[in-house]
Scaffold this motif. Structure first.
Motif: not given
Length: 229
Positions: A162, A165, A174, A176
């Motif tokens: 990550g 995020d 979460k 992207s």
């Protein structure tokens, strides 16, 4: 016509400044924030990214993994910005400078799912006199991970995956995120990405800066036309 253009520019500046106050429900991000301990021992959210800040000998720089929507809500490093305590066992050298580095991996509540934050570390980086804060960090911490936009994603391998995020919902799920819009976007090396390394998603710092540019631009136009008149 002149007054109309200037008024329009100032109106835009006011609009941007209003946005800088931030919506009531700003999107939060999970990211590495960058802090300046200076020589006074008080943490202040850095106005530049680590790639551009070149601390003087005796400075302390902090990195804190946090979840926030902007710099006002970001968690500060929990270790003191105490240069004497951090660097007392590192003797001074000619042609080199000493920078205290605090790496705070944040709380379990801020950790990505399935990961546990390591203990806070303090290190004394002894680097070239013109070294940046990012270079000082690299001198004492391995496994730094950056994304293609030069956003700092991980220190000492944390988090494993990550990068800036988005965090949605109370459960910490979460999504992207656009790395250029990390909360107060401190880009890697901590460099400031177009979002920030200094600009949150979007950060008040970015919008406030835009407002300042608009105001200064309007003033410059007014002054130039006044001279010609």
């Amino acid at each position: 016509m002149r007054r109309t253009r200037i008024a329009g520019a100032l109106l835009l500046a006011g609009t941007v400044t209003g946005l800088a106050a931030g919506p009531a429900h700003a999107q939060e991000y999970r990211y590495w924030s960058f802090w300046d301990g200076g020589r006074g021992g008080s943490w202040a959210y850095a106005t530049q990214g680590p790639a551009t800040v070149r601390p003087a000998d005796g400075a302390v720089e902090g990195f804190r993994f946090t979840v926030s929507a902007d710099s006002a809500a970001a968690g500060k490093p929990r270790a003191a910005a105490d240069f004497d305590a951090i660097c007392r066992e590192t003797p001074a050298k000619d042609g080199r400078k000493r920078i205290g580095i605090v790496i705070d991996f944040g709380t379990a509540a801020d950790a990505p799912g399935g990961e546990r934050p390591p203990q806070t570390r303090t290190e004394c980086a002894q680097v070239a006199e013109d070294a940046s804060a990012g270079e000082a960090l690299a001198a004492v911490a391995r496994q730094l991970r950056y994304d293609p936009n030069a956003l700092l994603c991980a220190i000492a391998g944390y988090p494993e995956t990550g990068c800036a995020d988005q965090v949605s919902g109370s459960g910490g799920a979460k999504e992207s995120a656009d790395p250029k819009k990390s909360a107060d976007g401190q880009g890697a090396d901590g460099a400031e990405g177009a979002g920030s390394g200094a600009d949150g998603g979007p950060s008040a710092g970015l919008l406030g800066g835009v407002a300042a540019v608009v105001v200064l631009g309007a003033a410059a136009v007014w002054q130039a036309r006044r001279r010609r008149g």
